[in-house]
Scaffold this motif. Sequence first.
Motif, PDB file in Angstrom:
ATOM      1  N   LEU A   1       0.822  -1.210   0.000  1.00 42.75           N
ATOM      2  CA  LEU A   1       0.000   0.000   0.000  1.00 42.75           C
ATOM      3  C   LEU A   1       0.860   1.267   0.000  1.00 42.75           C
ATOM      4  N   TYR A   2       1.967   1.221   0.750  1.00 41.89           N
ATOM      5  CA  TYR A   2       2.843   2.399   0.813  1.00 41.89           C
ATOM      6  C   TYR A   2       3.439   2.681  -0.575  1.00 41.89           C
ATOM      7  N   ALA A   3       3.866   1.621  -1.251  1.00 44.55           N
ATOM      8  CA  ALA A   3       4.436   1.789  -2.600  1.00 44.55           C
ATOM      9  C   ALA A   3       3.379   2.340  -3.559  1.00 44.55           C
ATOM     10  N   LEU A   4       2.159   1.867  -3.409  1.00 45.89           N
ATOM     11  CA  LEU A   4       1.067   2.348  -4.265  1.00 45.89           C
ATOM     12  C   LEU A   4       0.754   3.817  -3.982  1.00 45.89           C
ATOM     13  N   ARG A   5       0.707   4.164  -2.701  1.00 44.35           N
ATOM     14  CA  ARG A   5       0.419   5.557  -2.321  1.00 44.35           C
ATOM     15  C   ARG A   5       1.480   6.503  -2.861  1.00 44.35           C
ATOM     16  N   ASP A   6       2.708   6.013  -2.866  1.00 40.80           N
ATOM     17  CA  ASP A   6       3.837   6.813  -3.321  1.00 40.80           C
ATOM     18  C   ASP A   6       3.646   7.285  -4.765  1.00 40.80           C
TER      19      ASP A   6
ATOM     20  N   PRO B   1      -5.054   9.287   8.170  1.00 37.59           N
ATOM     21  CA  PRO B   1      -5.415   7.904   8.536  1.00 37.59           C
ATOM     22  C   PRO B   1      -4.481   6.872   7.904  1.00 37.59           C
ATOM     23  N   LEU B   2      -4.000   7.146   6.693  1.00 35.31           N
ATOM     24  CA  LEU B   2      -3.117   6.179   6.028  1.00 35.31           C
ATOM     25  C   LEU B   2      -1.715   6.188   6.630  1.00 35.31           C
ATOM     26  N   ILE B   3      -1.199   7.368   6.960  1.00 31.70           N
ATOM     27  CA  ILE B   3       0.136   7.428   7.586  1.00 31.70           C
ATOM     28  C   ILE B   3       0.075   6.795   8.979  1.00 31.70           C
ATOM     29  N   ALA B   4      -0.938   7.184   9.749  1.00 30.30           N
ATOM     30  CA  ALA B   4      -1.017   6.726  11.136  1.00 30.30           C
ATOM     31  C   ALA B   4      -1.160   5.201  11.198  1.00 30.30           C
ATOM     32  N   SER B   5      -2.002   4.623  10.342  1.00 28.42           N
ATOM     33  CA  SER B   5      -2.185   3.167  10.387  1.00 28.42           C
ATOM     34  C   SER B   5      -0.933   2.461   9.886  1.00 28.42           C
ATOM     35  N   SER B   6      -0.234   3.061   8.918  1.00 23.72           N
ATOM     36  CA  SER B   6       0.995   2.467   8.384  1.00 23.72           C
ATOM     37  C   SER B   6       2.067   2.378   9.480  1.00 23.72           C
ATOM     38  N   ILE B   7       2.285   3.473  10.162  1.00 27.56           N
ATOM     39  CA  ILE B   7       3.327   3.489  11.201  1.00 27.56           C
ATOM     40  C   ILE B   7       2.941   2.591  12.375  1.00 27.56           C
ATOM     41  N   MET B   8       1.716   2.735  12.859  1.00 29.43           N
ATOM     42  CA  MET B   8       1.312   1.977  14.042  1.00 29.43           C
ATOM     43  C   MET B   8       1.274   0.474  13.769  1.00 29.43           C
ATOM     44  N   SER B   9       0.879   0.080  12.558  1.00 26.48           N
ATOM     45  CA  SER B   9       0.816  -1.362  12.262  1.00 26.48           C
ATOM     46  C   SER B   9       2.197  -1.992  12.397  1.00 26.48           C
ATOM     47  N   LYS B  10       3.234  -1.261  11.978  1.00 20.06           N
ATOM     48  CA  LYS B  10       4.587  -1.838  12.026  1.00 20.06           C
ATOM     49  C   LYS B  10       5.070  -2.012  13.469  1.00 20.06           C
ATOM     50  N   LYS B  11       4.761  -1.051  14.316  1.00 17.75           N
ATOM     51  CA  LYS B  11       5.173  -1.142  15.736  1.00 17.75           C
ATOM     52  C   LYS B  11       4.423  -2.274  16.430  1.00 17.75           C
TER      53      LYS B  11
ATOM     54  N   ALA C   1      11.443  17.159   8.301  1.00 17.01           N
ATOM     55  CA  ALA C   1      10.462  16.168   8.744  1.00 17.01           C
ATOM     56  C   ALA C   1       9.436  15.904   7.668  1.00 17.01           C
ATOM     57  N   PHE C   2       8.735  14.830   7.857  1.00 24.72           N
ATOM     58  CA  PHE C   2       7.653  14.418   6.997  1.00 24.72           C
ATOM     59  C   PHE C   2       6.495  15.415   7.114  1.00 24.72           C
ATOM     60  N   MET C   3       6.214  15.847   8.329  1.00 23.60           N
ATOM     61  CA  MET C   3       5.145  16.811   8.591  1.00 23.60           C
ATOM     62  C   MET C   3       5.786  18.192   8.682  1.00 23.60           C
TER      63      MET C   3
HETATM   64  N1  URA Z   1       6.109   6.437   7.209  1.00 23.40           N
HETATM   65  C1  URA Z   1       5.454   5.269   7.164  1.00 23.40           C
HETATM   66  O1  URA Z   1       5.941   4.270   7.669  1.00 23.40           O
HETATM   67  N2  URA Z   1       4.270   5.217   6.565  1.00 23.40           N
HETATM   68  C2  URA Z   1       3.687   6.279   5.992  1.00 23.40           C
HETATM   69  O2  URA Z   1       2.597   6.163   5.472  1.00 23.40           O
HETATM   70  C3  URA Z   1       4.382   7.494   6.045  1.00 23.40           C
HETATM   71  C4  URA Z   1       5.599   7.551   6.661  1.00 23.40           C
END
Ligand code: URA
Length: 431
Positions: free
Chosen positions: A164-169, A178-188, A206-208
């Motif tokens: 999904l991250y590659a697709l969003r890119d 919602p997509l950034i937050a779920s992406s980061i939190m899922s990995k942790k 920074a990203f933000m």
């Molecule tokens: N870092 C991530 O791991 N996911 C994102 O969607 C953005 C930044």
Amino acid sequence: MRMVDLIAKKRDGQELLTEEINFIIEGYTKDEIPDYQMSALAMAIYFQDMNERERADLTMAIVNSGDTIDLSDIEGVKVDKHSTGGVGDTTTLVLAPLVAALDIPVAKMSGRGLGHTGGTIDKLEAIAGFHVEISKEEFVNLVNKDKIAVIGQSGNLTPADKKLYALRDVTATVNSIPLIASSIMSKKIAAGADAIVLDVKTGAGAFMKTVEDAKELAHAMVSIGNNVGRKTMAVISDMSQPLGFAIGNSLEVKEAIDTLQGKGPKDLEQLCLALGSQMVFLANKASSLEEAEAMLKEVMTNGKALTKFKEFIANQGGDPSVVDHPEKLPQASYLIEVPAKQDGVVAEIVADEIGTAAMLLGAGRATKESTIDLAVGLMLNKKVGDSVKVGESLVTIHANRENVNDVIAKIYENIRIGDHSEPPVLIYGIV
Ligand code: URA
Ligand code: CA
């Protein structure tokens, strides 16, 4: 269930049910849902957002798309820290031994990745002999015995996020809370954390880019964590200029050693204390953040944090004598000063551009295939708000090539000297 109906539902601003979100992520992971449909959904989410329940469901669906790490054999509350990424961010190297010195288990899975400098593993590999290729059993035993170990990434964690991250890119949908937050939190969460401390950075590096966006992301991630049973806190911190003085792998190991003794750059120390306090608090070792901070300061002063760092290095095959003799770390052949061209006060040090200057020297990877030179990097001699006289060094370049005119030009372009300036706010808030 049909994907086209779910896209329409989100497009029209309705909420997706738990089973619908699970259907989407399972189908996409198994290649049953094509990229074009997932792109359309990502764009619909970008414009219509997701509520708290949808965000939590999306996070857990991504966690469940692959393997998860089971750390239940490790005693105590496993608190993990995540930074949204910045330049010269040496916090993990400091925090891991600092927190472990208070008997809090630090079971870290870390990567290499792309960037201005290497990841935590690359930095640690600047220490001769240090390696992260240890078995899961050894990892668990080390954490139980000495409270600290780092292992390289293994297993198929969050495959849905990778796709999904590659697709969003490539579909202009990265920048969605919602997509950034779920992406980061899922990995942790997939990496086994019981509790999570987030360093959400804001500013040029920074990203933000704005404080408002960083706060919104921090709140989004904290509520996801708390909604899925992982106690989560966040610090919103400045990344308009690089953190600390050192940008580069060996240089940052040295900076971490200084900071573990309370002799590091003040901004790096302050941020480590803020993040570390949340880690100690979430591990139930202190009843307030203030008490936690006092405990951390004590292990910095009484030498326990430094001893823990030595123990950690020795446990993973490294030479612990580098802690007392940092000159044993890889050293660059050329030290080149970059003198100020005028008197004044440093008004701006553009974090991401200065990071790129370090990468030009070889401190980081531009592509997955690049090799890192652990010795090279930059040492900032001035930070924003410092006064400077013409001819005084702004930056010391540590290089393994003689001609660094490209790096010098980039530094001059991105350090601005003005009449007066204040140091920036370091911590914009805690959540
Ligand atoms: N870092 C991530 O791991 N996911 C994102 O969607 C953005 C930044
Ligand atoms: Ca640094």
